[in-house]
Each structure stands twice: as C-alpha cells, then as structure tokens.
Design a protein around this motif. Structure first.
Motif, PDB file in Angstrom:
ATOM      1  N   LEU A 121      35.736  29.738  37.570  1.00  0.00           N
ATOM      2  CA  LEU A 121      36.703  29.877  36.493  1.00  0.00           C
ATOM      3  C   LEU A 121      38.094  29.563  37.028  1.00  0.00           C
ATOM      4  CD1 LEU A 121      35.606  33.277  34.900  1.00  0.00           C
ATOM      5  CD2 LEU A 121      35.490  31.046  33.763  1.00  0.00           C
ATOM      6  N   SER A 162      31.987  30.557  34.967  1.00  0.00           N
ATOM      7  CA  SER A 162      31.901  29.703  33.788  1.00  0.00           C
ATOM      8  C   SER A 162      30.445  29.487  33.395  1.00  0.00           C
ATOM      9  CB  SER A 162      32.566  28.355  34.062  1.00  0.00           C
ATOM     10  OG  SER A 162      31.963  27.724  35.174  1.00  0.00           O
ATOM     11  N   GLU A 170      37.167  24.715  31.180  1.00  0.00           N
ATOM     12  CA  GLU A 170      38.130  25.217  32.159  1.00  0.00           C
ATOM     13  C   GLU A 170      38.856  24.075  32.870  1.00  0.00           C
ATOM     14  OE1 GLU A 170      38.595  29.153  33.330  1.00  0.00           O
ATOM     15  OE2 GLU A 170      38.905  28.247  31.371  1.00  0.00           O
TER      16      GLU A 170
END
Length: 287
Positions: free
Chosen positions: A186, A211, A274
C-alpha cells in the motif's frame, strides 16, 4: 488521544505522525534521532517514557529490516524485531493500545496470497518478526499488522522502492525488474490512515494490511513508470534467484486481506489503484 511512535524516524514515521495527529499529540520516538530520544532496547528507559507520557496508543515500528544483516547477526535481529514488542507488552497498561507493525516475510512465499494463519518464515528476518508479533499479542489490547509499502520518502537518507524506481527511470539507470517477486503493498499514506482508523474503531488482533490483487515487482515498476510517463530504457526483467550471496527470501509475498476487510467493514484498494494515486500525487506536486 496521545500516541507514541517508536521507531518513527523510518520511512513510515512522518505518515503515521500525520494520521494520528488528527486525534491528538503524536510523538515520534527514536534512539538517535527525533524529538524524543530513547534507547528502545533499554526496557527501563522505555518504561520511564511510558510512565511520563501515559500514551493511549503506542505504535511499534522498530525493526531491523535489512534481510541480509538479520541473517548475519540473528541476536541483533531478535533484539530489535522481538525485544521492544516484548517489553511494550509488559510495560503498557491494559487500556493502552499496542500497534505492532510486522511484515509479509512471515510467510513462506511459495504460493500466495496468504491468509494470516499460514506463517512459515524462511529467513531470520521473518522468524524474528513473527516472534515479535507473538510477543506483542501477549498484550490484551494489541493490533498486529503485516505490511508492505511504497510512496515518496519524507525521511532524510531513506529511499522507498517507488523512489528508487522513479529516480532510476529518470536517470536511465540499468535496473533489473524481478518477475518472480510478488507483493501487495500500500502507499504509506493509505497504510497510516487505515491504521489510525483501525485503532479508533477498536479493531484488535492480527491482520494482513495490503492492497488487493498484488503483482510482481516487474509489473509494479512498469505500471508505475507508465503512470508517470517515464521510460524504462535500460531496465531488463530477471529473477531474484539470479542474485548470489543473499539470504533466502520468499518470492510470493502477496497477502489475502479478506479477514481485515470483513473485520473493519472496508474495501482495500487494488495495487493498480494505489500506483495511480501515487502517480497523480507526484505529478500534481511537480506542476
């Protein structure tokens, strides 16, 4: 709410400080740097700090993250990756929340994505980090998060994976992009914000915080470069096994995040989302 961030002089420190400052004082504690200096290996010194500050939350981000250094010096790895967690679990009052930041390297790395109960680390780093998790979990009000992250470094002298890739692309540097190393990181900003929300919402236990839909580091590099409109002129693809003399590393570190999504009632972003958010932020600041 008062928060102490131990090991807060690393990459995540500024992001954690920003996230938790929304609820009250958030103070970074380091051994040699930062406004509050305490030797995290000195249990008495840490106890004195806790007694003086009476924090509501303590985030333990102390770690020896150099995988090869851990392999060379297991005692130091244990001292840093387990020791502070064990001390904090004993020192902290039951009302205080202990947040312990761990790693995806507690998994064997052969067939992800990994659920939380599939730990089987293959190197000293992973084993000492898992020992730290178990030590932290002895505190009845603990939250253990297994993480991997990227984003712009706000810490002098420290460079994230995305920083390294971006600078390398801009310079036309020769880089090897690993096709066999998979992960699900992330952005640091996302990670810190979610951590703050989990603490505030009373979520406790051990969770993967990453993620959804992770990918190889080669895919990550190419997606990042495309999002930033950067060429990878001198980048080639390869496999991590071709690098000699390194400690063993798990190849597939993707984490299954379903347990946390269910517990917290949230949907974590995909890795592609992201990367795009990071690129948008980078391009916005460049204007």
């Amino acid at each position: 709410m008062k928060t102490l961030i131990l090991g807060g002089t690393g990459l995540l420190g500024p992001y954690l400080q920003d996230a938790f400052a929304a609820d009250g004082p958030a103070m970074v504690v380091g051994r040699t740097k930062g406004p509050h200096r305490v030797d995290v290996l000195d249990k008495d010194a840490m106890a004195a700090l806790i007694q003086a500050e009476q924090p509501d939350t303590v985030i333990n981000a102390v770690a020896l993250t150099d995988v090869d250094a851990c392999e060379r010096d297991p005692e130091r790895a244990d001292a840093l990756n387990r020791g502070p967690a064990a001390a904090l679990a004993e020192i902290l009052a039951p009302r205080a929340c202990l947040v312990h930041l761990s790693t995806d390297q507690v998994y064997p790395g052969s067939a992800g994505p990994y659920e939380e109960d599939r730990t089987d680390p293959i190197n000293v780093y992973g084993r000492t980090k898992l020992a730290g998790e178990l030590a932290a979990s002895a505190h009845q009000n603990s939250l253990v998060l297994r993480v991997n992250f990227f984003g712009r470094s706000r810490t002098a002298g420290r460079v994230s994976l995305s920083d390294w890739l971006t600078q390398g692309a801009r310079e036309g540097r020769a880089m090897t992009l690993f096709t066999d190393s998979l992960f699900s990181p992330l952005r640091m900003e996302t990670l810190a914000g979610i951590t703050r929300n989990l603490v505030a919402d009373g979520i406790r236990g051990t969770y993967n915080l990453g993620s959804r839909e992770g990918a190889s580091k080669a895919w990550f590099a190419r997606r990042l470069a495309a999002a930033l409109n950067l060429p990878l002129t001198n980048a080639t693809e390869g496999v991590s096994a071709d690098l000699p003399g390194r400690a063993p590393r798990p190849k597939d570190m993707r984490m299954d995040v379903a347990k946390l999504e269910t517990a917290a009632g949230l949907e974590l972003p995909t890795l592609a989302q992201e990367i795009d958010a990071h690129a948008a932020e980078e391009q916005g600041e460049a204007r």
